[in-house]
Design a protein around this motif. Structure first.
Motif, mmCIF file in Angstrom:
data_model
loop_
_atom_site.group_PDB
_atom_site.id
_atom_site.type_symbol
_atom_site.label_atom_id
_atom_site.label_comp_id
_atom_site.label_asym_id
_atom_site.label_seq_id
_atom_site.Cartn_x
_atom_site.Cartn_y
_atom_site.Cartn_z
ATOM 1 N N PRO A 74 -17.114 46.449 -9.536
ATOM 2 C CA PRO A 74 -15.956 45.560 -9.631
ATOM 3 C C PRO A 74 -14.791 46.211 -8.890
ATOM 4 C CG PRO A 74 -16.285 46.763 -11.689
ATOM 5 C CD PRO A 74 -17.409 47.153 -10.788
ATOM 6 N N TYR A 75 -13.989 45.408 -8.215
ATOM 7 C CA TYR A 75 -12.870 45.999 -7.462
ATOM 8 C C TYR A 75 -11.624 45.120 -7.624
ATOM 9 C CZ TYR A 75 -10.158 47.942 -3.633
ATOM 10 O OH TYR A 75 -9.161 48.523 -2.889
ATOM 11 N N PHE A 76 -10.646 45.667 -8.345
ATOM 12 C CA PHE A 76 -9.394 44.945 -8.545
ATOM 13 C C PHE A 76 -8.557 45.030 -7.270
ATOM 14 C CE2 PHE A 76 -10.640 45.543 -12.939
ATOM 15 C CZ PHE A 76 -10.200 44.382 -13.545
ATOM 16 N N CYS A 77 -8.111 43.868 -6.786
ATOM 17 C CA CYS A 77 -7.302 43.880 -5.564
ATOM 18 C C CYS A 77 -6.427 42.626 -5.511
ATOM 19 C CB CYS A 77 -8.208 43.952 -4.338
ATOM 20 S SG CYS A 77 -9.415 42.627 -4.295
ATOM 21 N N GLU A 78 -5.646 42.543 -4.412
ATOM 22 C CA GLU A 78 -4.763 41.394 -4.246
ATOM 23 C C GLU A 78 -5.298 40.512 -3.119
ATOM 24 O OE1 GLU A 78 -0.786 42.865 -3.864
ATOM 25 O OE2 GLU A 78 -0.844 43.685 -5.905
ATOM 26 N N SER A 108 -6.688 36.587 -18.413
ATOM 27 C CA SER A 108 -5.917 37.734 -18.891
ATOM 28 C C SER A 108 -6.504 39.040 -18.365
ATOM 29 C CB SER A 108 -5.917 37.773 -20.431
ATOM 30 O OG SER A 108 -7.223 38.094 -20.872
ATOM 31 N N LYS A 109 -5.701 40.090 -18.460
ATOM 32 C CA LYS A 109 -6.125 41.426 -18.034
ATOM 33 C C LYS A 109 -7.347 41.878 -18.847
ATOM 34 C CE LYS A 109 -5.204 45.609 -16.162
ATOM 35 N NZ LYS A 109 -5.513 45.877 -14.788
ATOM 36 N N GLU A 110 -7.314 41.577 -20.170
ATOM 37 C CA GLU A 110 -8.403 41.999 -21.064
ATOM 38 C C GLU A 110 -9.723 41.350 -20.637
ATOM 39 O OE1 GLU A 110 -5.378 40.866 -22.326
ATOM 40 O OE2 GLU A 110 -4.769 42.974 -22.541
ATOM 41 N N GLU A 111 -9.643 40.030 -20.362
ATOM 42 C CA GLU A 111 -10.859 39.323 -19.926
ATOM 43 C C GLU A 111 -11.360 39.877 -18.598
ATOM 44 O OE1 GLU A 111 -11.092 34.964 -19.850
ATOM 45 O OE2 GLU A 111 -9.582 34.997 -21.429
ATOM 46 N N ALA A 112 -10.402 40.207 -17.729
ATOM 47 C CA ALA A 112 -10.779 40.760 -16.413
ATOM 48 C C ALA A 112 -11.466 42.112 -16.582
ATOM 49 C CB ALA A 112 -9.541 40.895 -15.526
ATOM 50 N N GLU A 113 -10.976 42.919 -17.507
ATOM 51 C CA GLU A 113 -11.604 44.233 -17.772
ATOM 52 C C GLU A 113 -13.014 44.055 -18.339
ATOM 53 O OE1 GLU A 113 -10.511 47.095 -16.971
ATOM 54 O OE2 GLU A 113 -8.332 46.973 -16.796
ATOM 55 N N GLN A 121 -3.950 37.315 -9.109
ATOM 56 C CA GLN A 121 -3.194 36.184 -8.557
ATOM 57 C C GLN A 121 -1.679 36.364 -8.726
ATOM 58 O OE1 GLN A 121 -5.036 33.603 -6.878
ATOM 59 N NE2 GLN A 121 -6.404 35.355 -7.133
ATOM 60 N N GLY A 122 -1.283 37.468 -9.359
ATOM 61 C CA GLY A 122 0.142 37.762 -9.488
ATOM 62 C C GLY A 122 0.822 37.034 -10.629
ATOM 63 N N ASN A 123 0.096 36.202 -11.368
ATOM 64 C CA ASN A 123 0.703 35.465 -12.486
ATOM 65 C C ASN A 123 -0.038 35.719 -13.792
ATOM 66 O OD1 ASN A 123 -1.662 34.223 -11.951
ATOM 67 N ND2 ASN A 123 -0.815 32.170 -11.607
#
Ligand SMILES: [Fe+2]
Length: 295
Positions: free
Chosen positions: A65-69, A47-52, A29-31
């Motif tokens: 899983p695919y990280f994107c905007e 957070s990034k850690e939770e996302a990982e 989400q950019g924030n």
């Protein structure tokens, strides 16, 4: 990759349907927060850690899983071709990763590792499997796995409601199996690594689906049908190999004897992060011991 050492097995066989089933976008989400719709409802990850950590859970469940905007998601929603392209790329990269891991973990251990495609797997992964310097792709070949036992392998299946990449008519399956079986030195000691189980057995029972692909329920129970292969069964009846190792139908964990041949389907619970398997000790034309495993 650790099962060989854990169970003290000298040969590992992974017989198909090895790629993930779908992409799960984790949208930045950019924030510093992310959005993801994984469990049926949209969740916000802080957070990034939770996302990982979520990405790992998704991967362990058999998805990508695919990280994107947000912009990329919009583009993909508008263009299905982009999704297909990405899906193929993730499948190929996934298999490449497993090939590297196999080499890292197994080289020097004396464990041989056979991995072949199943009906659900796209053809693009064949090149990855076959170009590995460690893993052997035994698809449509006769391979001698230990000097005493030859194995024939087929990932193609009969037709399914899912219209997957490797489905053919029974006659084609029969020809493919026969092409290998006829080359065996001694079928009595052979392994039938045929993805689709033999028809009309306890290991080929799958839910009957309606035209919308939903299970048919009758009297409060799911209606089951035989979804195995006539060609697999015919070839087992004809050649009477030592053992049949099958998969494909996740609901039908079990063991069945066809004549002298013991046929196994460990079933699958990949969605729960559980790896089911078969541990088998073969000696000449005898099965010394066997156990269905789960871990
Ligand atoms: Fe399958």
């Amino acid at each position: 990759m650790n099962a060989g050492k854990f169970y003290k097995a000298n040969v590992l066989v992974l017989g198909g349907d090895i790629t993930g089933k779908m992409i799960v976008p984790i949208i930045d989400q950019g924030n510093g927060t992310y959005k993801c719709n994984y469990t049926g409802s949209e969740m916000t990850i802080k957070s990034k850690e939770e996302a990982e950590a979520l990405a790992k859970t998704i991967r362990d469940s058999g998805y990508y899983p695919y990280f994107c905007e947000p912009k990329e998601v919009e583009e993909m929603n508008a263009n299905k071709e982009l999704v297909d392209k990405l899906f193929k790329r993730l499948m190929v990269e996934g298999v490449q990763g497993w090939m590297r891991l196999a080499e890292e973990r197994l080289k020097g251990t004396g464990i041989s590792c056979y991995i072949s495609p199943g009906n659900d797997d796209i053809f693009e992964i064949d090149e990855v499997l076959s170009s590995s310097s460690y893993v052997i792709n035994p698809e449509e070949k006769v391979v001698d796995i230990d000097g005493d036992h030859e194995m024939i392998t087929l990932g193609y299946t009969n037709h399914t409601p899912w219209n997957s990449p490797r489905e053919v008519d029974e006659e084609v399956l029969e020809r493919k199996i026969e092409a290998m079986a006829s080359k065996l030195k001694d079928p009595k000691t052979a392994i039938w690594n045929i993805h689709v189980p033999p028809i009309d057995t306890p290991i080929d029972q799958a839910p009957k689906l309606d035209p919308t692909l939903k299970p048919v329920i009758s009297g409060g129970h799911m209606v089951m049908i035989s979804a195995g292969s006539v060609a697999t069964r015919k070839s087992i009846e004809k050649y009477q190999p030592l053992i049949g190792i099958h998969g494909h139908i996740h609901e039908s964990k079990g063991i069945v004897k066809i004549g002298r041949t013991m046929c196994f389907n460990p079933g699958s619970e990949y969605g729960e992060g559980i790896l089911r398997g078969l541990l088998c000790d073969l000696e000449g034309d005898k099965i010394k011991s066997y156990m269905l495993t789960s871990g």
